[in-house]
Design an enzyme around this catalytic site. Sequence first.
Site, PDB file in Angstrom:
ATOM      1  N   GLY A  40       0.864  -1.050   0.075  1.00  0.00           N
ATOM      2  CA  GLY A  40       0.024  -0.253   0.020  1.00  0.00           C
ATOM      3  C   GLY A  40       0.894   1.094   0.125  1.00  0.00           C
ATOM      4  O   GLY A  40       0.376   2.259   0.678  1.00  0.00           O
ATOM      5  N   GLY A  41       2.040   1.291  -0.949  1.00  0.00           N
ATOM      6  CA  GLY A  41       2.908   2.358  -0.688  1.00  0.00           C
ATOM      7  C   GLY A  41       2.531   3.470  -1.621  1.00  0.00           C
ATOM      8  O   GLY A  41       3.463   4.075  -2.094  1.00  0.00           O
ATOM      9  N   THR A  42       1.288   3.607  -1.939  1.00  0.00           N
ATOM     10  CA  THR A  42       0.825   4.491  -3.170  1.00  0.00           C
ATOM     11  C   THR A  42       0.248   5.847  -2.363  1.00  0.00           C
ATOM     12  O   THR A  42      -0.110   6.710  -3.289  1.00  0.00           O
ATOM     13  CB  THR A  42      -0.070   3.784  -4.006  1.00  0.00           C
ATOM     14  OG1 THR A  42      -1.278   3.448  -3.404  1.00  0.00           O
ATOM     15  CG2 THR A  42       0.665   2.839  -4.856  1.00  0.00           C
ATOM     16  N   SER A  43      -0.056   5.902  -1.252  1.00  0.00           N
ATOM     17  CA  SER A  43      -0.797   7.236  -0.590  1.00  0.00           C
ATOM     18  C   SER A  43      -0.688   6.750   0.666  1.00  0.00           C
ATOM     19  O   SER A  43      -0.340   6.088   1.432  1.00  0.00           O
ATOM     20  CB  SER A  43      -2.284   7.078  -1.028  1.00  0.00           C
ATOM     21  OG  SER A  43      -2.962   6.090  -0.209  1.00  0.00           O
ATOM     22  N   GLY A  44      -0.750   8.348   1.479  1.00  0.00           N
ATOM     23  CA  GLY A  44      -0.710   8.171   2.940  1.00  0.00           C
ATOM     24  C   GLY A  44       0.487   7.787   3.554  1.00  0.00           C
ATOM     25  O   GLY A  44       1.578   8.241   3.093  1.00  0.00           O
ATOM     26  N   LEU A  93      -4.120  -7.614  -1.673  1.00  0.00           N
ATOM     27  CA  LEU A  93      -4.049  -8.607  -0.540  1.00  0.00           C
ATOM     28  C   LEU A  93      -5.368  -9.008  -0.105  1.00  0.00           C
ATOM     29  O   LEU A  93      -5.648 -10.135   0.572  1.00  0.00           O
ATOM     30  CB  LEU A  93      -3.626  -7.591   0.696  1.00  0.00           C
ATOM     31  CG  LEU A  93      -1.999  -7.252   0.722  1.00  0.00           C
ATOM     32  CD1 LEU A  93      -2.108  -6.160   1.617  1.00  0.00           C
ATOM     33  CD2 LEU A  93      -1.438  -8.390   1.334  1.00  0.00           C
ATOM     34  N   TYR A 196     -22.348  -8.625  11.314  1.00  0.00           N
ATOM     35  CA  TYR A 196     -21.367  -7.760  10.822  1.00  0.00           C
ATOM     36  C   TYR A 196     -21.490  -6.057  11.472  1.00  0.00           C
ATOM     37  O   TYR A 196     -22.719  -5.849  11.336  1.00  0.00           O
ATOM     38  CB  TYR A 196     -21.314  -7.503   9.317  1.00  0.00           C
ATOM     39  CG  TYR A 196     -20.116  -6.672   8.790  1.00  0.00           C
ATOM     40  CD1 TYR A 196     -18.892  -7.330   8.668  1.00  0.00           C
ATOM     41  CD2 TYR A 196     -20.396  -5.625   8.075  1.00  0.00           C
ATOM     42  CE1 TYR A 196     -17.850  -6.625   8.220  1.00  0.00           C
ATOM     43  CE2 TYR A 196     -19.407  -4.883   7.590  1.00  0.00           C
ATOM     44  CZ  TYR A 196     -18.138  -5.281   7.590  1.00  0.00           C
ATOM     45  OH  TYR A 196     -16.998  -4.604   7.035  1.00  0.00           O
TER      46      TYR A 196
END
Length: 320
Positions: A40-44, A93, A196
């Site tokens: 998830g190294g594309t934002s934030g 994932l 849920y």
Amino acid sequence: MEIYGMVTGKAGKSGYGSASTAEDVTHSIDAKHLTAIITGGTSGIGLEAARVLGMRGAHVIIASRNTKAANDSKEMILQMYPNARIDCLQLDLSSIKSVRSFIHQFLALNVPLNILINNAGVMFCPFQLSEDGIESQFATNHIGHFLLTNLLLDKMKSSARESGIEGRIVNLSSIAHTYTYTEGIMFDYINDPDRYSEKKAYGQSKLANLLHSNALSRKLQEEGVNITINSVHPGLITTNLFRHSGLGMAVLKAMSFFLWKNIPQGAATTCYVALHPDLKDVTGKYFADCNVTTPSNFAIDTTLADKLWDFSIKLVESLP
């Protein structure tokens, strides 16, 4: 994690606090000898961690479902640091098949692996099953990272053994792990839409990240392997994770604005745990604001951790 420290930014025992940034906590660290995977190294937080590790010289592999976003992130980092070493590989994932495909792609690069940052995640999603029939938050936040980590362990072990460099795994958890179902992990009803709760399911997945870290830490210590694994709470940060949150979250943020961090501050604890030399041999801990803190009673329950480990192993082994 004390409220006073969160509000004032006062440094803790580590010398860092809630106001510290990812650049602050990695100042003067040379990571040229390290290879890191960041999911998830594309934002934030993930993008900031990729940028800072790249700036410090690490070879960074951005693992992302969105290949265009990953390549855009790579180009942004290279514009800032032309000598940075950044690669991108596709990884969803929520899909067991995609995780296994990623492993083949990564191993084909024939590079070592020193750092694994399990950063990617989804939050407060409406009920949905993954392609493997697993509730989406549990599938993405826990099961995907659980399998990814297990399949990368041999590479991390050989890298640590051959280089003498300690391997480090960082699981991005959250203070939200304290807000979960009554039994902690709802093993028998994870895929039950009638039971849920968007927020409790997220808390359950973040508790699972902590339990995974603690169980694996014990196993690695028993093996005498030179790899540590720790969990981090990044703090309250506005990122793309909040795309499924509604008006209530906007009101909460307005009322607690003094507790929220910017992204460079939010990535600090991740980068601190991944790189800082003071944390050599530190494993099985939970960090917030770059300091060790105490998680919930569920999170330190070794019986629950072992049960989740066995449950997760059986689940991934039952899928093609």
